[in-house]
Design a protein around this motif. Structure first.
Motif, PDB file in Angstrom:
ATOM      1  N   ASP A 173      -1.663  40.696  31.751  1.00 52.13           N
ATOM      2  CA  ASP A 173      -1.336  41.969  32.385  1.00 52.13           C
ATOM      3  C   ASP A 173      -2.245  43.062  31.827  1.00 52.13           C
ATOM      4  OD1 ASP A 173      -0.306  44.152  33.623  1.00 52.13           O
ATOM      5  OD2 ASP A 173       1.672  44.063  32.688  1.00 52.13           O
ATOM      6  N   PRO A 174      -3.419  43.259  32.423  1.00 48.82           N
ATOM      7  CA  PRO A 174      -4.328  44.289  31.925  1.00 48.82           C
ATOM      8  C   PRO A 174      -3.827  45.710  32.124  1.00 48.82           C
ATOM      9  CG  PRO A 174      -5.488  42.669  33.300  1.00 48.82           C
ATOM     10  CD  PRO A 174      -4.017  42.466  33.506  1.00 48.82           C
ATOM     11  N   ALA A 175      -2.730  45.887  32.875  1.00 48.05           N
ATOM     12  CA  ALA A 175      -2.199  47.232  33.121  1.00 48.05           C
ATOM     13  C   ALA A 175      -1.427  47.794  31.937  1.00 48.05           C
ATOM     14  CB  ALA A 175      -1.301  47.207  34.360  1.00 48.05           C
ATOM     15  N   VAL A 176      -1.228  46.996  30.878  1.00 44.42           N
ATOM     16  CA  VAL A 176      -0.513  47.489  29.696  1.00 44.42           C
ATOM     17  C   VAL A 176      -1.249  48.709  29.136  1.00 44.42           C
ATOM     18  CG1 VAL A 176       0.193  46.940  27.333  1.00 44.42           C
ATOM     19  CG2 VAL A 176       0.414  45.227  29.143  1.00 44.42           C
ATOM     20  N   VAL A 177      -0.493  49.692  28.702  1.00 44.79           N
ATOM     21  CA  VAL A 177      -1.065  50.924  28.166  1.00 44.79           C
ATOM     22  C   VAL A 177      -2.076  50.619  27.058  1.00 44.79           C
ATOM     23  CG1 VAL A 177       0.799  51.168  26.469  1.00 44.79           C
ATOM     24  CG2 VAL A 177      -0.457  53.196  27.222  1.00 44.79           C
ATOM     25  N   ASP A 178      -3.137  51.425  26.975  1.00 42.59           N
ATOM     26  CA  ASP A 178      -4.106  51.264  25.897  1.00 42.59           C
ATOM     27  C   ASP A 178      -3.397  51.397  24.555  1.00 42.59           C
ATOM     28  OD1 ASP A 178      -6.051  52.532  23.828  1.00 42.59           O
ATOM     29  OD2 ASP A 178      -7.383  51.705  25.356  1.00 42.59           O
TER      30      ASP A 178
ATOM     31  N   GLY B 235      -2.195  56.631  18.863  1.00 47.21           N
ATOM     32  CA  GLY B 235      -2.691  57.974  18.580  1.00 47.21           C
ATOM     33  C   GLY B 235      -1.747  59.058  19.054  1.00 47.21           C
ATOM     34  N   ARG B 236      -1.079  58.822  20.178  1.00 44.35           N
ATOM     35  CA  ARG B 236      -0.138  59.815  20.708  1.00 44.35           C
ATOM     36  C   ARG B 236       1.255  59.665  20.120  1.00 44.35           C
ATOM     37  NH1 ARG B 236      -2.433  58.127  25.807  1.00 44.35           N
ATOM     38  NH2 ARG B 236      -0.502  56.982  26.173  1.00 44.35           N
ATOM     39  N   GLY B 237       1.486  58.589  19.382  1.00 50.78           N
ATOM     40  CA  GLY B 237       2.824  58.343  18.864  1.00 50.78           C
ATOM     41  C   GLY B 237       3.809  57.985  19.952  1.00 50.78           C
ATOM     42  N   GLU B 238       3.306  57.405  21.054  1.00 51.63           N
ATOM     43  CA  GLU B 238       4.157  57.050  22.192  1.00 51.63           C
ATOM     44  C   GLU B 238       4.141  55.536  22.367  1.00 51.63           C
ATOM     45  OE1 GLU B 238       2.496  59.253  25.412  1.00 51.63           O
ATOM     46  OE2 GLU B 238       3.044  61.210  24.562  1.00 51.63           O
ATOM     47  N   LEU B 239       5.008  54.864  21.625  1.00 48.49           N
ATOM     48  CA  LEU B 239       4.985  53.410  21.579  1.00 48.49           C
ATOM     49  C   LEU B 239       5.995  52.758  22.522  1.00 48.49           C
ATOM     50  CD1 LEU B 239       4.634  52.917  17.720  1.00 48.49           C
ATOM     51  CD2 LEU B 239       2.828  52.846  19.450  1.00 48.49           C
ATOM     52  N   GLY B 240       6.858  53.549  23.130  1.00 52.21           N
ATOM     53  CA  GLY B 240       7.911  52.977  23.971  1.00 52.21           C
ATOM     54  C   GLY B 240       7.368  52.155  25.127  1.00 52.21           C
ATOM     55  N   THR B 241       6.347  52.672  25.806  1.00 53.74           N
ATOM     56  CA  THR B 241       5.777  51.958  26.948  1.00 53.74           C
ATOM     57  C   THR B 241       5.152  50.645  26.501  1.00 53.74           C
ATOM     58  OG1 THR B 241       5.351  54.043  28.099  1.00 53.74           O
ATOM     59  CG2 THR B 241       4.149  52.107  28.870  1.00 53.74           C
ATOM     60  N   LEU B 242       4.442  50.681  25.377  1.00 51.70           N
ATOM     61  CA  LEU B 242       3.834  49.458  24.847  1.00 51.70           C
ATOM     62  C   LEU B 242       4.901  48.446  24.470  1.00 51.70           C
ATOM     63  CD1 LEU B 242       1.472  47.771  23.827  1.00 51.70           C
ATOM     64  CD2 LEU B 242       1.561  49.077  21.686  1.00 51.70           C
ATOM     65  N   LEU B 243       5.929  48.893  23.780  1.00 48.15           N
ATOM     66  CA  LEU B 243       7.001  47.988  23.370  1.00 48.15           C
ATOM     67  C   LEU B 243       7.651  47.334  24.579  1.00 48.15           C
ATOM     68  CD1 LEU B 243       8.922  46.718  21.314  1.00 48.15           C
ATOM     69  CD2 LEU B 243      10.268  48.837  21.372  1.00 48.15           C
ATOM     70  N   ARG B 244       7.920  48.125  25.619  1.00 49.51           N
ATOM     71  CA  ARG B 244       8.558  47.563  26.814  1.00 49.51           C
ATOM     72  C   ARG B 244       7.658  46.523  27.475  1.00 49.51           C
ATOM     73  NH1 ARG B 244      10.310  52.922  27.143  1.00 49.51           N
ATOM     74  NH2 ARG B 244       8.581  53.536  28.484  1.00 49.51           N
TER      75      ARG B 244
ATOM     76  N   ASP C 158       7.591  44.115  15.168  1.00 47.63           N
ATOM     77  CA  ASP C 158       8.845  44.188  14.412  1.00 47.63           C
ATOM     78  C   ASP C 158       9.954  44.896  15.175  1.00 47.63           C
ATOM     79  OD1 ASP C 158       7.719  42.829  12.316  1.00 47.63           O
ATOM     80  OD2 ASP C 158       7.275  44.614  11.136  1.00 47.63           O
ATOM     81  N   HIS C 159       9.619  45.528  16.289  1.00 47.74           N
ATOM     82  CA  HIS C 159      10.630  46.251  17.071  1.00 47.74           C
ATOM     83  C   HIS C 159      11.157  45.422  18.246  1.00 47.74           C
ATOM     84  CE1 HIS C 159       9.818  49.902  14.799  1.00 47.74           C
ATOM     85  NE2 HIS C 159       8.533  49.681  14.977  1.00 47.74           N
ATOM     86  N   LEU C 160      10.633  44.213  18.401  1.00 50.68           N
ATOM     87  CA  LEU C 160      11.173  43.340  19.440  1.00 50.68           C
ATOM     88  C   LEU C 160      12.577  42.877  19.054  1.00 50.68           C
ATOM     89  CD1 LEU C 160       8.124  40.997  20.206  1.00 50.68           C
ATOM     90  CD2 LEU C 160       9.021  42.815  21.666  1.00 50.68           C
ATOM     91  N   PRO C 161      13.410  42.553  20.035  1.00 49.00           N
ATOM     92  CA  PRO C 161      14.700  41.949  19.706  1.00 49.00           C
ATOM     93  C   PRO C 161      14.500  40.710  18.840  1.00 49.00           C
ATOM     94  CG  PRO C 161      14.626  42.547  22.025  1.00 49.00           C
ATOM     95  CD  PRO C 161      13.238  42.739  21.484  1.00 49.00           C
ATOM     96  N   PRO C 162      15.359  40.480  17.854  1.00 49.86           N
ATOM     97  CA  PRO C 162      15.147  39.366  16.915  1.00 49.86           C
ATOM     98  C   PRO C 162      14.966  38.017  17.587  1.00 49.86           C
ATOM     99  CG  PRO C 162      16.891  40.807  16.132  1.00 49.86           C
ATOM    100  CD  PRO C 162      16.537  41.290  17.504  1.00 49.86           C
TER     101      PRO C 162
END
Length: 252
Positions: A64-69, A75-84, A113-117
């Motif tokens: 899925d190349p559409a995953v956020v850079d 750098g932006r401190g916006e990890l939610g989109t990447l994690l999802r 480390d933020h993925l569900p166990p």
């Protein structure tokens, strides 16, 4: 010779009883970038030359190349989109039957480390593989990674990093930025062999002989070096080469 492949098991393991799959099903979270993850599959299957296709590793690629850079997200401190995105991919692969999952992007390991166990336990950490290889190394290695990996301290923070610190040589900011440009040039499809000049100059400038390919795009560089017969000149720890060997030998 590239250090990560020097203990090659000699190809695919013997075939099991008829009717049984010879390998566990491995999932690969790819597309970050797509050339790196497809090169991982090429490395695996090239090592199985001469084998019946039914005896070669079983791999599911989620590309899925559409995953956020990843560097921009860090750098932006916006990890939610990447994690999802990573969680969706790992969950999809596990749901499709994958027993183990490789996330083919070192920078994306920032959210591992933020993925569900129940998902995290299925994942093979490229960061852990790098530290394992460094623990066996007998010389310092130049750390080659994206700006995001460097900024987040993915390989330079935590208990394992403390154990490896004396074996890692870090790039200064100008060289780190130059390497980041090299990585994105490869992402665009440019010749990975063109990075060899940067690599040769950097190793000389920092007074080391070996490097860590801590960005999966650099797997294309290590493969280009090997295919050109220059592997002895550029010893490397390449986590995707280690993963490819383990997949081939049924060791994941």
């Amino acid at each position: 010779m590239t250090r990560s492949t020097s203990d090659d098991g000699g190809g695919c393991p013997p075939s099991p009883a008829p009717g049984l799959p010879s390998h566990p099903l491995v999932g690969v979270v790819g597309g970050m970038g797509p050339l790196a993850s497809t090169e991982l599959l090429r490395t695996v299957y090239r090592s199985c030359a001469g084998q019946a296709e039914q005896d070669t590793p079983r791999i599911l690629l989620w590309s899925d190349p559409a995953v956020v850079d990843r560097t921009e997200a860090i750098g932006r401190g916006e990890l939610g989109t990447l994690l999802r995105a990573v969680e969706t991919a790992v969950r999809g692969l596990v749901g499709a039957g994958a027993e183990r999952v490789v996330i083919a992007c070192v920078t994306a390991h920032h959210v591992l480390d933020h993925l569900p166990p129940e998902l995290a336990k299925r994942c093979i950490s490229l960061v852990e593989i790098i530290h394992e290889e460094l623990a066996r190394a007998d010389e310092p290695h130049l750390l080659l990674c994206t700006r995001g990996t460097a900024q987040a301290g993915i390989l330079t923070s935590g208990p394992r990093a403390a154990e490896s610190a004396h074996r890692l040589v870090l790039l200064d900011p100008a060289d780190q930025e130059a390497l980041h440009r090299e990585v994105y040039r490869i992402k665009r499809g440019d010749d990975p062999a063109a990075t060899v000049d940067f690599l040769r100059a950097a190793l000389s400038r920092y007074g080391v002989n070996a490097y860590v390919a801590a960005c999966t795009e650099l797997h294309l560089v290590t493969r280009a070096i090997e295919e050109s017969g220059q592997a002895d000149e550029f010893p490397a720890i390449d986590p995707l080469s280690v993963v490819a060997r383990r997949i081939t030998n049924g060791e994941l």
